[in-house]
Design an enzyme around this catalytic site. Structure first.
Site, PDB file in Angstrom:
ATOM      1  N   ASP A 118     -13.404 -31.162  44.197  1.00 21.43           N
ATOM      2  CA  ASP A 118     -14.111 -31.702  43.029  1.00 21.43           C
ATOM      3  C   ASP A 118     -14.683 -30.619  42.126  1.00 21.43           C
ATOM      4  OD1 ASP A 118     -13.612 -34.304  44.014  1.00 21.43           O
ATOM      5  OD2 ASP A 118     -15.218 -33.989  45.460  1.00 21.43           O
ATOM      6  N   HIS A 162      -7.850 -36.358  41.236  1.00 23.20           N
ATOM      7  CA  HIS A 162      -8.028 -35.374  40.165  1.00 23.20           C
ATOM      8  C   HIS A 162      -8.355 -36.112  38.870  1.00 23.20           C
ATOM      9  CE1 HIS A 162      -5.671 -32.025  42.420  1.00 23.20           C
ATOM     10  NE2 HIS A 162      -6.790 -32.375  43.001  1.00 23.20           N
TER      11      HIS A 162
HETATM   12  P1  IMP Z   1      -9.992 -36.532  54.817  1.00 26.38           P
HETATM   13  O1  IMP Z   1      -9.297 -35.484  54.025  1.00 26.38           O
HETATM   14  O2  IMP Z   1      -9.919 -37.903  54.183  1.00 26.38           O
HETATM   15  O3  IMP Z   1      -9.594 -36.513  56.262  1.00 26.38           O
HETATM   16  O4  IMP Z   1     -11.560 -36.166  54.797  1.00 26.38           O
HETATM   17  C1  IMP Z   1     -12.045 -34.992  55.434  1.00 26.38           C
HETATM   18  C2  IMP Z   1     -13.149 -34.352  54.617  1.00 26.38           C
HETATM   19  O5  IMP Z   1     -12.607 -33.864  53.401  1.00 26.38           O
HETATM   20  C3  IMP Z   1     -14.278 -35.296  54.205  1.00 26.38           C
HETATM   21  O6  IMP Z   1     -15.476 -34.553  54.154  1.00 26.38           O
HETATM   22  C4  IMP Z   1     -13.884 -35.727  52.800  1.00 26.38           C
HETATM   23  O7  IMP Z   1     -15.019 -36.122  52.041  1.00 26.38           O
HETATM   24  C5  IMP Z   1     -13.288 -34.432  52.290  1.00 26.38           C
HETATM   25  N1  IMP Z   1     -12.324 -34.635  51.199  1.00 26.38           N
HETATM   26  C6  IMP Z   1     -11.025 -35.013  51.310  1.00 26.38           C
HETATM   27  N2  IMP Z   1     -10.445 -35.050  50.106  1.00 26.38           N
HETATM   28  C7  IMP Z   1     -11.377 -34.690  49.212  1.00 26.38           C
HETATM   29  C8  IMP Z   1     -11.364 -34.493  47.797  1.00 26.38           C
HETATM   30  O8  IMP Z   1     -10.364 -34.666  47.100  1.00 26.38           O
HETATM   31  N3  IMP Z   1     -12.542 -34.109  47.231  1.00 26.38           N
HETATM   32  C9  IMP Z   1     -13.647 -33.874  47.970  1.00 26.38           C
HETATM   33  N4  IMP Z   1     -13.701 -34.012  49.284  1.00 26.38           N
HETATM   34  C10 IMP Z   1     -12.572 -34.425  49.907  1.00 26.38           C
HETATM   35 MG    MG Z   2     -11.683 -35.001  43.310  1.00 28.74          MG
END
Ligand code: IMP
Ligand code: MG
Length: 332
Positions: free
Chosen positions: A13, A42
């Site tokens: 982000d 995104h």
């Molecule tokens: P997962 O990728 O859904 O398994 O989540 C694992 C960790 O990565 C968590 O803390 C999510 O909040 C974080 N996370 C996954 N994708 C994003 C993203 O696009 N932006 C911010 N955090 C993310």
């Molecule tokens: Mg994002």
């Protein structure tokens, strides 16, 4: 350019979508390859419309840009078609034959696992989908009849384009601190998010890359659980104008001041050659809408200088507002 990898320097982000859309409009980019999976949103503001893209590459704003999803990616078929429709890119998007498929069952597994829930995952099922790929039982893009018209050989296309001197953007997802290898393990996503991994997922070798552009935000945010050094309260974040809600999951984002030590490490691991800093106007409101570095207030200039000094990377792009074109472009 010609071949640039865009990566996140914090916990995701950072505003990669904004920077990618700016580059795609200005360069113009010929090929934009998305990696990772549907967990990342995104955000792109273009022509007063907001897009939160989980699958379609951010380069879609450039109408001549070919859009691809790399072999290392995990494709969510329903989300892919929703976004292809929303962005109107049916005739110029492709999915690699070898990309994996993320299914509803993976999301169910993600949400019903106490362990994964405790890590604060997005619930899209990316961890379980990658597990299945590693077990070598996952479906591939070539197994899905609706994807047939979109199938492509992404590494072939990418390397041919690079060979021909075209502008190629490799779009990373999340940030280095969510990397399975370099992040705050176990509070990380299921894959490496570094520039090397982005190249690998797209099928482009390290000798073919000209620039690694690392994106930072002028403050730090994180969603989900896990450490966040210097974290401030939600009330304080609201007061400072830093409070954000996640584009993908609607969760509150936690926030903290810019972290120079993390930025330095992130620049090092990614081999960054250029940096972008987004949302400078949220920390220094007088910056809003400015397009010239010289017009920035003194404290804001000092902050940018400090980032360059501590990371050793030149800050080439500075975001000063939400639109794709609210940018100070210092390459000129
Ligand atoms: P997962 O990728 O859904 O398994 O989540 C694992 C960790 O990565 C968590 O803390 C999510 O909040 C974080 N996370 C996954 N994708 C994003 C993203 O696009 N932006 C911010 N955090 C993310
Ligand atoms: Mg994002």
């Amino acid at each position: 350019m010609p071949c640039t990898v865009v990566v996140g320097g914090f916990w995701g982000d950072e505003g990669k979508g904004k920077i990618i859309s700016y580059l795609a409009l200005k360069e113009p980019v010929d090929l934009c390859i998305r990696t990772g999976s549907v967990n990342a949103a995104h955000t792109i503001w273009y022509n007063n419309k907001r897009y939160a893209l989980h699958m379609v590459p951010g380069g879609f704003v450039q109408e001549k840009c070919r859009l691809l999803i790399g072999p290392g990616a995990n494709v969510h078929v329903a989300q892919f078609f929703r976004e292809v429709e929303e962005t109107g890119v049916k005739n110029r998007i492709g999915v690699d034959n070898l990309a994996s498929i993320i299914e509803e069952k993976h999301s169910v597994q993600d949400k019903s696992s106490a362990h994964l829930k405790g890590l604060g995952t997005t619930g899209w099922g990316v961890g379980p989908a990658i597990e299945e790929r590693v077990r070598r039982t996952a479906k591939g893009a070539k197994d899905i009849p609706e994807l047939k018209p979109y199938l492509a050989d992404v590494s072939e296309e990418a390397n041919r384009a690079i060979q021909d001197g075209k502008n190629v953007l490799l779009e990373g997802t999340q940030g280095i601190m969510l990397s399975l290898f370099y992040g705050t393990y176990p509070y990380v996503t299921g894959r490496d998010t570094s520039a090397s991994a982005v190249c690998s997922e797209a099928g482009v070798g390290p000798t073919k890359v000209d620039d690694v552009l690392i994106v930072f935000k002028a403050f730090v945010t994180r969603v989900g659980t896990g450490p966040l050094p210097g974290e401030i309260s939600k009330e304080e974040a609201q007061k400072r104008g830093w409070f954000e809600i996640a584009a993908g999951t609607g969760r509150d984002r936690r926030s903290a001041p810019f972290n120079f030590e993390v930025a330095r490490k992130a620049a090092t691991i990614n081999g960054a050659t250029q940096a972008a800093i987004t949302k400078l106007d949220c920390v220094y409101p007088d910056c809003k809408g400015i397009n010239e570095f010289d017009q920035l207030p003194k404290e804001a200039k000092h902050f940018i200088d400090e980032v360059e000094k501590q990371t050793g990377v030149p800050v080439k792009f500075i975001g000063t507002g939400q639109d794709a074109l609210n940018i100070i472009d210092r390459r000129k």
